[in-house]
Scaffold this active site. Structure first.
Site, PDB file in Angstrom:
ATOM      1  N   SER A 137       0.847  -1.186   0.000  1.00  0.00           N
ATOM      2  CA  SER A 137       0.000   0.000   0.000  1.00  0.00           C
ATOM      3  C   SER A 137       0.884   1.238   0.000  1.00  0.00           C
ATOM      4  O   SER A 137       2.056   1.179   0.416  1.00  0.00           O
ATOM      5  CB  SER A 137      -0.891   0.007   1.254  1.00  0.00           C
ATOM      6  OG  SER A 137      -1.515   1.264   1.435  1.00  0.00           O
ATOM      7  N   TYR A 150      -1.677  -1.282  10.493  1.00  0.00           N
ATOM      8  CA  TYR A 150      -1.814  -1.365   9.031  1.00  0.00           C
ATOM      9  C   TYR A 150      -0.550  -0.862   8.345  1.00  0.00           C
ATOM     10  O   TYR A 150      -0.006  -1.524   7.450  1.00  0.00           O
ATOM     11  CB  TYR A 150      -3.028  -0.561   8.577  1.00  0.00           C
ATOM     12  CG  TYR A 150      -3.317  -0.725   7.095  1.00  0.00           C
ATOM     13  CD1 TYR A 150      -4.039  -1.823   6.631  1.00  0.00           C
ATOM     14  CD2 TYR A 150      -2.846   0.194   6.158  1.00  0.00           C
ATOM     15  CE1 TYR A 150      -4.289  -1.994   5.274  1.00  0.00           C
ATOM     16  CE2 TYR A 150      -3.093   0.036   4.806  1.00  0.00           C
ATOM     17  CZ  TYR A 150      -3.815  -1.056   4.368  1.00  0.00           C
ATOM     18  OH  TYR A 150      -4.058  -1.217   3.020  1.00  0.00           O
TER      19      TYR A 150
END
Length: 255
Positions: A137, A150
């Site tokens: 990401s 995350y």
């Protein structure tokens, strides 16, 4: 028959990749995820007659994953590539209800296990170059408040990519990561909803504000991510390995 393994294949980016790779390469797809119903929906969108396989499981459970692969003939499937796409998002706050372990196990340990449980099949495959793709990401390269698990998990994916690219090069296995930003998926919409709630702003306003932060002022569609993956696993791609490739509308450049 050539094949691919895709985790998180029940929706969003994973579903788009399954559709694209099945059509582009006439390949069998092993569809992995936790929700069998969603996986079956994806399977119904793929070209018929290719023995696509639904495997409902948690990829962080190595023993179960190994059993599922053995039962469904992964080792005999002429595996072209593996895409570790499964992941979860959201905030985590240190304390009794901290989601750190859950997020790290799903987003980092799961891809690590999936890659190694597929290694024997990748080595055995008769295609000249095989591919391992991790979906990281843009948040693997930057921080967001309250997203420590995350961000850490997606940064960890980048380190894992570099190490496996070195470890597996001798077997002609190219290992890369892709770094999407905002993509039109359920997870992204939930993230925008969280931001909107925290700032007391409606979805339409927070969406507009977030997109204006992107140089291209938009989010990506899952099909765009799938198109990049198609190139990365294609026979003409024989030189890119150990890389973290940005596909995030210019929101992260050369970090």
């Amino acid at each position: 028959m050539k094949s691919f393994v895709i985790s998180g294949a029940g929706s969003g980016i994973g579903r788009a990749m399954a559709i694209r790779l099945a059509h582009a390469f006439g390949a069998r797809v092993f569809l992995l995820g936790r929700n069998r119903e969603n996986l079956e929906e994806t399977k119904n969108l793929l070209p018929p007659g290719l023995e696509h396989t639904v495997i409902a499981c948690d990829t962080s459970d190595a023993k179960l994953l190994r059993e599922k692969f053995r039962a469904n003939g992964l080792l005999e499937s002429n595996l072209m590539g593996v895409i570790a796409n499964a992941g979860i998002g959201g905030v985590n706050i240190y304390g009794a209800t901290d989601r750190w372990d859950e997020i790290i196990r799903t987003n980092l340990t799961g891809p690590y296990i999936l890659a190694h449980e597929c290694l024997a099949a990748l080595k055995k495959s008769n295609v000249p170059y095989k591919h391992m793709i991790f979906v990281s990401s843009v948040l693997g390269k930057m921080g967001v408040p309250s997203y420590s698990a995350y961000c850490a998990s997606k940064t960890g994916i980048l380190g894992l990519t570099r190490v496996l690219a070195l470890d597996w090069a001798k077997d002609n296995i190219l290992v890369n990561a892709i770094c999407p930003g905002w993509v039109n998926t359920k997870m992204a919409k939930e993230g925008l909803d969280f931001l909107g709630s925290a700032m007391n702003k409606p979805f339409e306003q927070i969406y507009k504000e977030q997109m204006e932060l992107q140089p291209l002022a938009k989010w990506s569609e899952p099909e765009e991510i799938a198109a990049l993956v198609e190139y990365l696993v294609s026979p003409v791609q024989r030189s890119i390995t150990g890389q973290a490739i940005d596909i995030n509308n210019g929101s992260m450049m050369s970090q």
